[in-house]
Design a protein around this motif. Structure first.
Motif, PDB file in Angstrom:
ATOM      1  N   LYS A 111      18.696 -32.366  -2.350  1.00  0.00           N
ATOM      2  CA  LYS A 111      17.959 -31.629  -1.324  1.00  0.00           C
ATOM      3  C   LYS A 111      18.474 -31.927   0.085  1.00  0.00           C
ATOM      4  CE  LYS A 111      14.241 -29.352  -2.976  1.00  0.00           C
ATOM      5  NZ  LYS A 111      13.707 -28.080  -2.478  1.00  0.00           N
TER       6      LYS A 111
ATOM      7  N   ASN B 160      15.591 -21.968   4.670  1.00  0.00           N
ATOM      8  CA  ASN B 160      16.883 -21.883   3.979  1.00  0.00           C
ATOM      9  C   ASN B 160      17.442 -20.467   3.994  1.00  0.00           C
ATOM     10  OD1 ASN B 160      16.667 -24.590   3.470  1.00  0.00           O
ATOM     11  ND2 ASN B 160      16.547 -24.415   1.245  1.00  0.00           N
TER      12      ASN B 160
ATOM     13  N   HIS C 206      22.025 -30.529   0.579  1.00  0.00           N
ATOM     14  CA  HIS C 206      22.028 -29.064   0.681  1.00  0.00           C
ATOM     15  C   HIS C 206      21.468 -28.605   2.025  1.00  0.00           C
ATOM     16  CE1 HIS C 206      20.481 -24.931  -0.206  1.00  0.00           C
ATOM     17  NE2 HIS C 206      21.673 -24.840  -0.780  1.00  0.00           N
ATOM     18  N   ARG C 207      20.312 -29.178   2.447  1.00  0.00           N
ATOM     19  CA  ARG C 207      19.692 -28.781   3.715  1.00  0.00           C
ATOM     20  C   ARG C 207      20.617 -29.078   4.896  1.00  0.00           C
ATOM     21  NH1 ARG C 207      14.740 -30.994   1.629  1.00  0.00           N
ATOM     22  NH2 ARG C 207      15.052 -32.876   2.867  1.00  0.00           N
ATOM     23  N   THR C 208      21.264 -30.238   4.861  1.00  0.00           N
ATOM     24  CA  THR C 208      22.147 -30.619   5.973  1.00  0.00           C
ATOM     25  C   THR C 208      23.341 -29.682   6.072  1.00  0.00           C
ATOM     26  OG1 THR C 208      21.489 -32.946   5.773  1.00  0.00           O
ATOM     27  CG2 THR C 208      23.558 -32.485   6.914  1.00  0.00           C
TER      28      THR C 208
ATOM     29  N   TYR D 129      15.033 -31.473   8.378  1.00  0.00           N
ATOM     30  CA  TYR D 129      16.295 -30.767   8.645  1.00  0.00           C
ATOM     31  C   TYR D 129      16.924 -31.514   9.816  1.00  0.00           C
ATOM     32  CZ  TYR D 129      15.123 -26.878   5.553  1.00  0.00           C
ATOM     33  OH  TYR D 129      14.823 -26.107   4.452  1.00  0.00           O
TER      34      TYR D 129
ATOM     35  N   SER E 108      22.486 -26.191   7.232  1.00  0.00           N
ATOM     36  CA  SER E 108      22.131 -26.245   8.662  1.00  0.00           C
ATOM     37  C   SER E 108      23.378 -26.252   9.534  1.00  0.00           C
ATOM     38  CB  SER E 108      21.294 -27.491   8.960  1.00  0.00           C
ATOM     39  OG  SER E 108      20.083 -27.480   8.250  1.00  0.00           O
TER      40      SER E 108
ATOM     41  N   GLU F 231      10.459 -24.510   3.425  1.00  0.00           N
ATOM     42  CA  GLU F 231      11.853 -24.745   3.035  1.00  0.00           C
ATOM     43  C   GLU F 231      12.530 -23.461   2.575  1.00  0.00           C
ATOM     44  OE1 GLU F 231      14.362 -27.921   0.338  1.00  0.00           O
ATOM     45  OE2 GLU F 231      12.481 -27.139  -0.450  1.00  0.00           O
TER      46      GLU F 231
END
Length: 618
Positions: free
Chosen positions: A459, A410, A462-464, A341, A467, A406
């Motif tokens: 992935k 999330n 989406h995570r970035t 992340y 965040s 995760e």
């Protein structure tokens, strides 16, 4: 008389030097057509042809582009150059970093001349050898020397050959020949001093080649989980055995333990053969034979055990199973992908059996593998060190795997939680802390457009974005789930939950749209609804983004986009040029709210996302 003897000796030396020179010249002419140069984006090395139809051996590190986030990643573009300067693009059949071997395949337009492979177990210390490769950018350089040691131990999976033949950067992956012009090893490491080079024995490379052809990676076998030690002469006398290998630890309730193996056992025979392990080199050979035994096959051990001061013999049988992916250690990145992340400044790895022993881990959780300074993770007091922190809970929910980490992380980010609570185990200390995300894109609506079934980099994108606090809407053809199967060892399967169909794009007002890359996009026409959405967002100065092949959809949306500076994957670059677009070829391009990138790797995607963040934050 004395002068005559001096002249005679000098003439003899001249003849010897002439013979050596002639031998080296003849060997070079014989083997030169079989040795290749290998180029990737940032560096290069050497390799050699092993079949007429284009299989090539080299080092894993020559073609590797690995990072902690993706240690098994290799270069997207690998060029093989033959001795006549003919160039071919190579496909990676398999690669490994320890042992440091890779198998490539090219499709030549003629039959190639392969090398002859020797039996490296017959190599002797003191024998003549020749190294051929491309050191420090110099083409086709032959050096000679001797085998200084045939079983050198240098903290690698196997013993290696040591030679004083000059080996420098660029020689990596090239062959080491014997006097007959047969390959005895793959030049790999340069030692810390002059005339100190190390070569992986060719027998090791042949074993890995077979694994790559069959499985695509090195499929190591194991009976989990025990450690062994060599029985040197003094220890042999103390134990009262003539030979064997000492078992120094067996994990409780492991397969090895259940098979009957115990700490302090002495393995006398393996599959009917005497075990003679006196040196560390012998121990590496023993472990290599175990590791390369066929998975599913039976391992038979005859052991001696001290019982009431008497040595008794016991037969043990167990079935070999596949070893877990290797963890990072020293300079080795391992085989397990790091879950990152980046906006939180944190990366984690799963706990596997070996990491429990390395880091003295007794609890469930995930290992902190990265904590960047001046980020929410570092402000929370989370450490990455030799004995790293373990995250055991998120918001009081127990964490047993990277996937669970995760999911829970999330949940907190999607809810825009001001604080995300973590339970940390640091050695014998357990404490709670909180990560405070910096939601710089809060209330920004971003659409992720998936036009096929294998979107790349979903992935990390989406995570970035979550965040950063963005509201994410995922659009696919039919709005259904997309199951992504991992293609590489150490990676994870996952499911993409699409929120909407692409046909519903017009119903939503978006601040930004990112069209994700897919290898099959080059054969697709721009959907009408997507074309209309691109034009409408362009008219309203909204941010339109595309990765790799997906850039073509922006260009096809209308003539007004031809003047905008764009970049793309190399695959469609010629197509964009033919359309007379303003193609720049940069890694990331940004012009009038249009942001595109090559999509070549994770670092490229992170730079791309940074541009989007900057654009939306203004």
């Amino acid at each position: 008389m004395r002068n005559f003897l001096i002249i005679l000796i000098f003439c003899s030396l001249q003849n010897l030097w002439a013979d050596e020179s002639t031998k080296g010249t003849a060997l070079f002419k014989k083997v030169d057509p079989s040795v290749v140069a290998i180029q990737i984006e940032r560096s290069g090395g050497s390799g050699f042809i092993i079949t007429e139809d284009g299989y090539i051996l080299t080092n894993g590190h020559v073609i590797s582009d690995g990072t902690k986030e993706s240690p098994l990643r290799y270069s997207k573009k690998i060029t093989v150059i033959l001795n006549d300067e003919t160039k071919y693009q190579a496909k990676v059949i398999g690669h490994c970093m320890d042992p440091d071997i890779a198998l490539l395949k090219i499709i030549p337009n003629k039959k190639l001349i392969p090398v002859t492979l020797a039996n490296s177990s017959k190599v002797q210390t003191g024998q003549k050898c020749y190294a051929l490769g491309m050191p420090v950018g110099h083409k086709r350089t032959l050096t000679s020397g001797i085998i200084s040691n045939k079983e050198r131990v240098i903290n690698t999976f196997t013993t290696v050959l040591q030679t004083d033949a000059a080996i420098n950067p660029g020689n990596s992956g090239g062959p080491l020949f014997n006097d007959a012009g047969e390959v005895i090893g793959i030049n790999t490491y340069k030692g810390g001093g002059q005339l100190l080079g190390f070569t992986i024995p060719i027998n090791v490379a042949i074993t890995l080649k077979e694994h790559f052809l069959k499985f695509g990676y090195f499929k190591r076998a194991i009976i989990p989980f025990f450690f062994t030690q060599n029985i040197y002469e003094e220890l042999s006398k103390t134990l009262g055995v003539p030979h064997g290998v000492l078992v120094v630890h067996v994990e409780s309730n492991s397969k090895a333990f259940k098979a009957g193996l115990r700490t302090a056992d002495i393995i006398m025979k393996k599959n009917g053969d005497d075990v003679k392990v006196k040196t560390i080199a012998d121990l590496l050979k023993f472990e290599w034979e175990m590791t390369t035994q066929e998975i599913g096959s039976e391992l038979n051990l005859l052991i001696k055990r001290n019982k009431n001061n008497k040595l008794i013999e016991i037969n043990i049988k167990a079935i070999m199973e596949e070893d877990q992916p290797a963890i990072s250690s020293g300079k080795q990145l391992g085989e397990i992908n790091e879950m990152t992340y980046n906006e939180l400044g944190i990366g984690v790895l799963p706990v596997v059996t070996l990491s429990k022993y390395m880091y003295y881990i007794k609890n469930s959780g995930v290992i902190v593998s990265k904590s960047q300074t001046n980020t929410p993770a570092s402000y929370a007091g989370i450490f990455q060190s030799y004995l790293p922190d373990l995250i055991s809970k998120i918001n009081d929910i127990p964490i047993n795997s990277v996937n669970e980490f995760e999911v829970e992380m999330n949940k907190g980010l999607i809810k825009k939680s001001k604080f995300i609570k973590l339970e940390i185990i640091r050695g014998k200390i357990k404490f709670n802390t909180v990560i405070k995300p910096n939601y710089k894109l809060i209330n920004k609506k971003i659409g992720l457009i998936i036009l096929n079934q294998s979107p790349k980099f979903y992935k990390i994108i989406h995570r970035t974005l979550i965040s950063l606090g963005a509201d994410i809407f995922v659009y696919s053809k039919d709005g259904s789930q997309i199951e992504i199967k991992s293609k590489k060892r150490g990676d994870f399967d996952y499911i993409i939950d699409a929120h909407k169909k692409i046909s519903e794009l017009e119903k939503n007002s978006l601040d930004a749209m990112i069209i994700l890359d897919d290898d099959k996009l080059i054969n697709m026409n721009t959907p009408i609804i997507l074309k209309d959405k691109i034009n409408k967002m362009g008219e309203n100065s909204k941010t339109i983004c595309a990765i790799g092949n997906a850039t073509i959809f922006i260009i096809n949306a209308g003539d007004s986009f031809l003047k905008i500076k764009v970049t793309s994957s190399e695959v469609i670059s010629n197509q964009l040029i033919k359309l007379k677009s303003n193609f720049t070829g940069k890694n990331v391009e940004s012009d009038e709210n249009i942001i595109t990138c090559t999509g070549i790797d994770e670092s490229n995607i992170l730079s791309f996302l940074a541009k989007i963040k900057l654009n939306l934050d203004n």
